[in-house]
Design an enzyme around this catalytic site. Structure first.
Site, PDB file in Angstrom:
ATOM      1  N   HIS A  18      -9.669 -44.560 -76.554  1.00  0.00           N
ATOM      2  CA  HIS A  18      -9.933 -44.604 -77.996  1.00  0.00           C
ATOM      3  C   HIS A  18     -11.210 -43.815 -78.316  1.00  0.00           C
ATOM      4  O   HIS A  18     -11.267 -43.099 -79.316  1.00  0.00           O
ATOM      5  CB  HIS A  18     -10.135 -46.054 -78.479  1.00  0.00           C
ATOM      6  CG  HIS A  18      -8.922 -46.930 -78.389  1.00  0.00           C
ATOM      7  ND1 HIS A  18      -8.912 -48.128 -77.722  1.00  0.00           N
ATOM      8  CD2 HIS A  18      -7.671 -46.789 -78.907  1.00  0.00           C
ATOM      9  CE1 HIS A  18      -7.721 -48.701 -77.833  1.00  0.00           C
ATOM     10  NE2 HIS A  18      -6.947 -47.907 -78.540  1.00  0.00           N
ATOM     11  N   LYS A  42       0.889 -57.583 -82.574  1.00  0.00           N
ATOM     12  CA  LYS A  42       0.504 -58.018 -81.235  1.00  0.00           C
ATOM     13  C   LYS A  42      -0.234 -59.347 -81.370  1.00  0.00           C
ATOM     14  O   LYS A  42      -0.603 -59.736 -82.452  1.00  0.00           O
ATOM     15  CB  LYS A  42      -0.435 -56.990 -80.612  1.00  0.00           C
ATOM     16  CG  LYS A  42       0.218 -55.629 -80.484  1.00  0.00           C
ATOM     17  CD  LYS A  42      -0.747 -54.598 -79.943  1.00  0.00           C
ATOM     18  CE  LYS A  42      -0.021 -53.291 -79.738  1.00  0.00           C
ATOM     19  NZ  LYS A  42      -0.932 -52.208 -79.350  1.00  0.00           N
ATOM     20  N   ARG A  92      -0.724 -40.144 -76.034  1.00  0.00           N
ATOM     21  CA  ARG A  92      -1.047 -40.093 -74.611  1.00  0.00           C
ATOM     22  C   ARG A  92       0.026 -39.413 -73.791  1.00  0.00           C
ATOM     23  O   ARG A  92      -0.249 -38.722 -72.841  1.00  0.00           O
ATOM     24  CB  ARG A  92      -1.280 -41.508 -74.074  1.00  0.00           C
ATOM     25  CG  ARG A  92      -2.532 -42.144 -74.625  1.00  0.00           C
ATOM     26  CD  ARG A  92      -2.516 -43.620 -74.414  1.00  0.00           C
ATOM     27  NE  ARG A  92      -1.353 -44.196 -75.057  1.00  0.00           N
ATOM     28  CZ  ARG A  92      -0.908 -45.414 -74.857  1.00  0.00           C
ATOM     29  NH1 ARG A  92      -1.517 -46.190 -73.998  1.00  0.00           N
ATOM     30  NH2 ARG A  92       0.137 -45.872 -75.495  1.00  0.00           N
ATOM     31  N   SER A 130      -4.699 -50.655 -73.717  1.00  0.00           N
ATOM     32  CA  SER A 130      -5.472 -51.899 -73.763  1.00  0.00           C
ATOM     33  C   SER A 130      -4.797 -52.984 -72.918  1.00  0.00           C
ATOM     34  O   SER A 130      -5.469 -53.773 -72.258  1.00  0.00           O
ATOM     35  CB  SER A 130      -5.629 -52.371 -75.209  1.00  0.00           C
ATOM     36  OG  SER A 130      -6.337 -51.397 -75.931  1.00  0.00           O
TER      37      SER A 130
HETATM   38  N1  COA Z   1      -6.244 -43.734 -75.372  1.00  0.00           N
HETATM   39  C1  COA Z   1      -6.040 -44.893 -74.794  1.00  0.00           C
HETATM   40  N2  COA Z   1      -5.237 -45.831 -75.245  1.00  0.00           N
HETATM   41  C2  COA Z   1      -4.598 -45.565 -76.375  1.00  0.00           C
HETATM   42  C3  COA Z   1      -4.765 -44.378 -77.053  1.00  0.00           C
HETATM   43  C4  COA Z   1      -5.641 -43.433 -76.507  1.00  0.00           C
HETATM   44  N3  COA Z   1      -5.859 -42.254 -77.060  1.00  0.00           N
HETATM   45  N4  COA Z   1      -4.003 -44.397 -78.141  1.00  0.00           N
HETATM   46  C5  COA Z   1      -3.381 -45.581 -78.113  1.00  0.00           C
HETATM   47  N5  COA Z   1      -3.739 -46.272 -77.050  1.00  0.00           N
HETATM   48  C6  COA Z   1      -3.187 -47.547 -76.606  1.00  0.00           C
HETATM   49  C7  COA Z   1      -3.847 -48.750 -77.157  1.00  0.00           C
HETATM   50  O1  COA Z   1      -4.824 -49.240 -76.311  1.00  0.00           O
HETATM   51  C8  COA Z   1      -2.680 -49.686 -77.292  1.00  0.00           C
HETATM   52  O2  COA Z   1      -2.398 -50.306 -76.081  1.00  0.00           O
HETATM   53  P1  COA Z   1      -1.585 -51.673 -76.024  1.00  0.00           P
HETATM   54  O3  COA Z   1      -0.246 -51.435 -76.634  1.00  0.00           O
HETATM   55  O4  COA Z   1      -1.525 -51.930 -74.583  1.00  0.00           O
HETATM   56  O5  COA Z   1      -2.377 -52.697 -76.806  1.00  0.00           O
HETATM   57  C9  COA Z   1      -1.545 -48.756 -77.628  1.00  0.00           C
HETATM   58  O6  COA Z   1      -1.867 -47.551 -77.048  1.00  0.00           O
HETATM   59  C10 COA Z   1      -1.384 -48.514 -79.087  1.00  0.00           C
HETATM   60  O7  COA Z   1      -2.093 -49.435 -79.759  1.00  0.00           O
HETATM   61  P2  COA Z   1      -3.198 -49.132 -80.871  1.00  0.00           P
HETATM   62  O8  COA Z   1      -3.729 -47.773 -80.819  1.00  0.00           O
HETATM   63  O9  COA Z   1      -4.127 -50.278 -80.838  1.00  0.00           O
HETATM   64  O10 COA Z   1      -2.369 -49.127 -82.066  1.00  0.00           O
HETATM   65  P3  COA Z   1      -1.384 -50.186 -82.429  1.00  0.00           P
HETATM   66  O11 COA Z   1      -0.084 -49.554 -82.126  1.00  0.00           O
HETATM   67  O12 COA Z   1      -1.641 -51.531 -81.908  1.00  0.00           O
HETATM   68  O13 COA Z   1      -1.754 -50.204 -83.954  1.00  0.00           O
HETATM   69  C11 COA Z   1      -1.381 -50.117 -86.224  1.00  0.00           C
HETATM   70  C12 COA Z   1      -0.806 -50.060 -84.810  1.00  0.00           C
HETATM   71  C13 COA Z   1      -2.392 -51.217 -86.404  1.00  0.00           C
HETATM   72  C14 COA Z   1      -2.013 -48.779 -86.554  1.00  0.00           C
HETATM   73  C15 COA Z   1      -0.151 -50.329 -87.084  1.00  0.00           C
HETATM   74  O14 COA Z   1       0.514 -51.486 -86.618  1.00  0.00           O
HETATM   75  C16 COA Z   1      -0.489 -50.519 -88.538  1.00  0.00           C
HETATM   76  O15 COA Z   1      -0.774 -49.558 -89.220  1.00  0.00           O
HETATM   77  N6  COA Z   1      -0.437 -51.766 -89.009  1.00  0.00           N
HETATM   78  C17 COA Z   1      -0.695 -52.116 -90.397  1.00  0.00           C
HETATM   79  C18 COA Z   1       0.621 -52.357 -91.133  1.00  0.00           C
HETATM   80  C19 COA Z   1       1.238 -51.043 -91.475  1.00  0.00           C
HETATM   81  O16 COA Z   1       0.829 -50.358 -92.382  1.00  0.00           O
HETATM   82  N7  COA Z   1       2.252 -50.656 -90.687  1.00  0.00           N
HETATM   83  C20 COA Z   1       2.805 -49.316 -90.796  1.00  0.00           C
HETATM   84  C21 COA Z   1       3.959 -49.268 -91.716  1.00  0.00           C
HETATM   85  S1  COA Z   1       5.288 -50.261 -91.116  1.00  0.00           S
END
Ligand code: COA
Length: 168
Positions: A18, A42, A92, A130
């Site tokens: 991140h 999550k 990624r 994560s």
């Molecule tokens: N390097 C390392 N890890 C990364 C990464 C990077 N560059 N990019 C993503 N990741 C990992 C994260 O650690 C995470 O790991 P995990 O799944 O093991 O927890 C995963 O990849 C992606 O998670 P994260 O980046 O935390 O995003 P998310 O997918 O959990 O978040 C939101 C998603 C919060 C952005 C999304 O659910 C959201 O916008 N929610 C609000 C409601 C909404 O508007 N939804 C969209 C319309 S339906």
């Protein structure tokens, strides 16, 4: 008009992957909002307060053009509130693409004036997640390549606490 980007995620916890995306994004935007989802689909192990504190700690020294905020509800609504016109997400591997593509398309159809850019993870950051970091922490592995020493100590506190709970 300043160009404001928003980098959303669950950040449970924030990893070096991140941070790589954040460091590169702040060179693109006048201001970057790191937006921590309070309730994603999550079940985070860290509370929203802990996640805000961990992210804020990591942002120290990265400059003035970053803010750390939490949000509820739709990301595009929060982006509008913050005057952000671009959502940043990290990519990624090819396996991330389909989900990121769907997320970007959904957000664009909800708010056509908000675009998404996908930044490819660099070098040795492309495999970190994560969940994997939490698994390594739970099993007592070396976390140094994945998270900062501050996040590492939070993870160790959490999983040692869990172990002790199991012993009582
Ligand atoms: N390097 C390392 N890890 C990364 C990464 C990077 N560059 N990019 C993503 N990741 C990992 C994260 O650690 C995470 O790991 P995990 O799944 O093991 O927890 C995963 O990849 C992606 O998670 P994260 O980046 O935390 O995003 P998310 O997918 O959990 O978040 C939101 C998603 C919060 C952005 C999304 O659910 C959201 O916008 N929610 C609000 C409601 C909404 O508007 N939804 C969209 C319309 S339906």
């Amino acid at each position: 008009m300043p160009k404001i980007g928003i980098y959303p995620g669950t950040f449970d916890p924030i990893t070096r992957g991140h941070i790589d995306i954040i460091e590169r994004s702040i060179k693109i935007f006048d201001h970057l909002v790191v937006a921590i989802a309070k309730d994603s689909n999550k079940s985070p192990v860290f509370s929203i307060e802990d996640r805000i504190n961990m992210v804020s700690e990591e942002m120290k020294g990265l400059g003035q053009n970053i803010s750390v905020e939490s949000f509820n509800g739709l990301l595009v609504e929060f982006a509008k509130e913050k005057d952000a016109s671009v959502i940043v997400r990290g990519l990624r591997a090819v396996s991330d693409f389909e989900y990121e593509f769907q997320l970007a398309a959904t957000n664009t159809s909800l708010a056509s004036d908000i675009d998404t850019i996908l930044l490819p993870a660099t070098g040795d950051r492309h495999f970190i997640s994560s969940s994997m970091v939490k698994e390594v922490a739970r099993l007592g592995g070396d976390l140094s390549n994945f998270v900062s020493s501050h996040v590492k100590s939070k993870l160790l506190d959490y999983f040692n606490g869990k172990k002790n709970e199991g012993n009582t």
